[in-house]
Design a protein around this motif. Structure first.
Motif, PDB file in Angstrom:
ATOM      1  N   SER A  67       0.851  -1.198  -0.015  1.00  0.00           N
ATOM      2  CA  SER A  67       0.010  -0.081   0.069  1.00  0.00           C
ATOM      3  C   SER A  67       0.790   1.390  -0.061  1.00  0.00           C
ATOM      4  N   GLY A  68       2.148   1.135  -0.214  1.00  0.00           N
ATOM      5  CA  GLY A  68       3.037   2.164  -0.150  1.00  0.00           C
ATOM      6  C   GLY A  68       3.338   2.913  -1.306  1.00  0.00           C
ATOM      7  N   ASN A  69       4.107   4.050  -1.503  1.00  0.00           N
ATOM      8  CA  ASN A  69       4.757   4.625  -2.764  1.00  0.00           C
ATOM      9  C   ASN A  69       6.112   5.170  -2.213  1.00  0.00           C
ATOM     10  N   THR A  70       6.711   5.861  -3.354  1.00  0.00           N
ATOM     11  CA  THR A  70       7.893   6.393  -3.048  1.00  0.00           C
ATOM     12  C   THR A  70       7.982   7.307  -1.867  1.00  0.00           C
ATOM     13  N   ARG A  71       6.797   8.118  -1.647  1.00  0.00           N
ATOM     14  CA  ARG A  71       6.788   8.918  -0.385  1.00  0.00           C
ATOM     15  C   ARG A  71       7.064   8.409   0.965  1.00  0.00           C
ATOM     16  N   ASP A  72       7.174   7.114   1.207  1.00  0.00           N
ATOM     17  CA  ASP A  72       7.296   6.430   2.400  1.00  0.00           C
ATOM     18  C   ASP A  72       8.853   6.396   2.357  1.00  0.00           C
ATOM     19  N   MET A  73       9.458   6.329   1.608  1.00  0.00           N
ATOM     20  CA  MET A  73      10.818   6.166   1.650  1.00  0.00           C
ATOM     21  C   MET A  73      11.428   7.656   1.614  1.00  0.00           C
ATOM     22  N   THR A  74      10.907   8.376   0.667  1.00  0.00           N
ATOM     23  CA  THR A  74      11.620   9.702   0.854  1.00  0.00           C
ATOM     24  C   THR A  74      11.277  10.770   1.832  1.00  0.00           C
ATOM     25  N   PHE A  75      10.477  10.366   2.774  1.00  0.00           N
ATOM     26  CA  PHE A  75      10.143  11.122   4.153  1.00  0.00           C
ATOM     27  C   PHE A  75      11.290  11.288   4.827  1.00  0.00           C
ATOM     28  N   ALA A  76      11.914  10.246   5.271  1.00  0.00           N
ATOM     29  CA  ALA A  76      13.067  10.234   6.179  1.00  0.00           C
ATOM     30  C   ALA A  76      14.532   9.512   5.663  1.00  0.00           C
ATOM     31  N   LEU A  77      14.225   8.250   5.073  1.00  0.00           N
ATOM     32  CA  LEU A  77      15.456   7.356   4.891  1.00  0.00           C
ATOM     33  C   LEU A  77      16.123   8.009   3.661  1.00  0.00           C
ATOM     34  N   ALA A  78      15.372   8.192   2.345  1.00  0.00           N
ATOM     35  CA  ALA A  78      16.221   8.482   1.304  1.00  0.00           C
ATOM     36  C   ALA A  78      17.165   9.896   1.433  1.00  0.00           C
ATOM     37  N   PRO A  79      16.580  10.918   2.433  1.00  0.00           N
ATOM     38  CA  PRO A  79      17.554  11.970   2.340  1.00  0.00           C
ATOM     39  C   PRO A  79      18.643  11.719   3.288  1.00  0.00           C
ATOM     40  N   ILE A  80      18.500  11.123   4.261  1.00  0.00           N
ATOM     41  CA  ILE A  80      19.873  10.606   4.884  1.00  0.00           C
ATOM     42  C   ILE A  80      20.755   9.800   4.102  1.00  0.00           C
ATOM     43  N   LEU A  81      20.453   8.785   3.296  1.00  0.00           N
ATOM     44  CA  LEU A  81      21.227   8.038   2.406  1.00  0.00           C
ATOM     45  C   LEU A  81      21.833   8.863   1.389  1.00  0.00           C
ATOM     46  N   ALA A  82      21.020   9.935   0.774  1.00  0.00           N
ATOM     47  CA  ALA A  82      21.494  10.599  -0.273  1.00  0.00           C
ATOM     48  C   ALA A  82      22.732  11.541   0.055  1.00  0.00           C
ATOM     49  N   GLU A  83      23.155  11.440   1.396  1.00  0.00           N
ATOM     50  CA  GLU A  83      24.281  12.275   1.811  1.00  0.00           C
ATOM     51  C   GLU A  83      25.886  11.561   1.495  1.00  0.00           C
ATOM     52  N   ASN A  84      25.336  10.123   1.263  1.00  0.00           N
ATOM     53  CA  ASN A  84      26.653   9.391   0.927  1.00  0.00           C
ATOM     54  C   ASN A  84      26.285   8.399  -0.246  1.00  0.00           C
ATOM     55  N   PHE A  85      25.132   8.259  -0.858  1.00  0.00           N
ATOM     56  CA  PHE A  85      24.798   7.312  -1.822  1.00  0.00           C
ATOM     57  C   PHE A  85      24.046   7.945  -3.210  1.00  0.00           C
ATOM     58  N   ARG A  86      23.951   7.359  -4.017  1.00  0.00           N
ATOM     59  CA  ARG A  86      22.959   7.814  -5.068  1.00  0.00           C
ATOM     60  C   ARG A  86      21.719   6.884  -4.811  1.00  0.00           C
ATOM     61  N   VAL A  87      20.724   7.440  -4.642  1.00  0.00           N
ATOM     62  CA  VAL A  87      19.575   6.619  -4.130  1.00  0.00           C
ATOM     63  C   VAL A  87      18.419   6.557  -4.978  1.00  0.00           C
ATOM     64  N   ILE A  88      17.858   5.445  -5.474  1.00  0.00           N
ATOM     65  CA  ILE A  88      16.796   5.311  -6.347  1.00  0.00           C
ATOM     66  C   ILE A  88      15.795   4.869  -5.682  1.00  0.00           C
ATOM     67  N   VAL A  89      14.390   5.353  -5.675  1.00  0.00           N
ATOM     68  CA  VAL A  89      13.223   5.088  -5.055  1.00  0.00           C
ATOM     69  C   VAL A  89      12.250   4.561  -5.878  1.00  0.00           C
ATOM     70  N   PHE A  90      11.654   3.661  -6.026  1.00  0.00           N
ATOM     71  CA  PHE A  90      10.874   3.144  -6.956  1.00  0.00           C
ATOM     72  C   PHE A  90       9.528   2.959  -6.145  1.00  0.00           C
TER      73      PHE A  90
END
Length: 317
Positions: A67-90
Motif C-alpha cells: 500500500s506504499g509509494n516512493t513517498r514512504d521512503m523519501t520522508f526520512a530514509l532517502a534524504p539521509i542516504l543521499a548524503e553518501n549514496f545515489r538513491v533510487i526510490v521506486f
C-alpha cells in the motif's frame, strides 16, 4: 409487488454506484493533483516505472511495502542516504505512479525483474537493494533471481517466511473482480480522511505516524481504486510466492543486513527475521528495541547505518 421492490433496489443500487464512481474520480483527481510524481518516469518495454533519484555515490535502490509509494521512503530514509549514496526510490508496479502490467497481480519475481531493468536504465547495474515488508519480499526475489545485478541486500521487517494467518477480509475482497467493481469504489469514495490517518497509526504501532508524514505520504494515492486493487491482488498471491522462493534463500551470496523492530506485530521478528537469518549465509540481524513495523521512518538513521554497513561489506565504501 416483488417486481416493484426489485426495480426500486436496482435503481437505488445504480444511483449509489454512479455516485461512488463520480466521488471516487473526484477524490482521486484531488489526490494526484496534491501529490504528483516526485521523480521521473522510466519506460521499461512500454511499462511506466516511477523513480525518484537523489544524491551521489554507490547506488542504493529502495523498495516500499504494501500500500506504499516512493513517498514512504523519501520522508526520512532517502534524504539521509543521499548524503553518501545515489538513491533510487521506486513505486512498485500498480502503486504510486508505476503501471500495473499483470491482470492477476504482479508476482514478486516479476516486480524484481522490472525494477532491476528500470535501475539498469538509470545506470545502476549492481546496486544495493533495500526493501521494507512486502518490498523485502521483492528484494529477496531480486537477490535470488538476479544475482548478477545486486551488490548487497538490506531487508527491513521483511515478509520472508511462509505464515499461517489468513489474508485479511479487505484484501481478500479487493483482489476479486466483484470487489474491484463494487466494494473498492465505495471505499475510495466515502472512507473519511480521519479514518485513513487512524489506520496509519495502526501501521506504525506502537509508535504513531510522525508529524508531517501523512501530509508527505499522500494517503489519497493509496485510496485510489486501481492502487487498492493492484495491492490486494499482490497481497493475495504473496504467500504462495514466498513458499516457492524460500528454498532458494541459501543461494544468496551478497552481504545481507536484516533490520527488524522487536515490537513489530505486523511482520513478527521471531517468525520472520530470526528464522531468515539462519537461511542466508553470512546474514546479520539488527534488532531495534521497541520499534514497530516502520523502521524506515521512525528509525531511519539506524536503517541507514545498516545500509552503510552493507556497502562496506560489499567493498563499496
Amino acid at each position: 409487488m416483488a417486481s416493484k421492490l426489485l426495480i426500486s433496489l436496482a435503481i437505488a443500487f445504480a444511483v449509489i454506484a454512479i455516485a461512488a464512481a463520480w466521488r471516487s474520480a473526484q477524490r482521486e483527481s484531488r489526490a494526484e493533483a496534491s501529490f504528483p510524481p516526485e521523480g521521473q518516469i522510466v519506460d521499461v518495454d512500454g511499462i511506466a516505472v516511477h523513480a525518484v533519484v537523489m544524491g551521489e555515490g554507490p547506488d542504493v535502490v529502495l523498495i516500499h511495502g504494501s500500500s506504499g509509494n516512493t513517498r514512504d521512503m523519501t520522508f526520512a530514509l532517502a534524504p539521509i542516504l543521499a548524503e553518501n549514496f545515489r538513491v533510487i526510490v521506486f513505486d512498485r508496479p500498480g502503486l504510486g505512479y508505476s503501471d500495473s502490467f499483470n491482470p492477476d497481480g504482479e508476482t514478486i519475481v516479476e516486480q524484481a525483474e522490472i525494477l532491476q531493468s528500470a535501475a539498469s536504465k538509470l545506470g545502476a547495474d549492481k546496486p544495493i537493494v533495500a526493501g521494507q515488508s512486502y518490498g523485502g519480499s521483492v528484494s529477496l526475489a531480486w537477490a535470488v533471481t538476479r544475482p548478477e545485478n545486486i551488490s548487497a541486500l538490506v531487508l527491513i521487517a521483511p515478509a520472508a517466511i511462509p505464515w499461517e494467518t489468513p489474508l485479511d477480509a479487505f484484501n481478500t475482497i479487493g483482489a476479486t473482480t466483484a470487489g474491484n467493481a463494487l466494494a473498492l469504489p465505495l471505499v475510495s469514495a466515502f472512507v473519511p480522511d480521519w479514518y485513513v490517518s487512524q489506520a496509519l497509526d495502526q501501521v506504525f504501532a506502537p509508535q504513531k505516524a510522525p508529524e508531517g508524514y501523512a501530509e508527505h505520504f499522500g494517503p489519497g494515492l493509496t485510496m485510489r481504486r486501481s492502487s487498492m486493487h493492484a495491492n490486494a491482488k499482490q497481497r493475495a498471491n504473496l504467500l504462495d510466492e514466498v513458499i516457492q522462493l524460500q528454498p532458494r534463500y541459501g543461494e544468496i551470496s551478497v552481504p545481507t543486513e536484516i533490520v527488524h523492530g522487536t515490537a513489530d506485530t505486523t511482520v513478527g521478528l521471531g517468525w520472520h527475521s530470526e528464522r531468515l537469518i539462519e537461511q542466508i549465509p553470512g546474514a546479520e540481524l539488527i534488532e531495534l528495541d521497541g520499534i514497530g513495523h516502520m523502521p524506515q521512518v521512525v528509525a531511519a538513521p539506524e536503517v541507514a547505518a545498516a545500509i552503510d554497513r552493507a556497502a562496506v561489506r560489499a567493498g563499496l565504501r
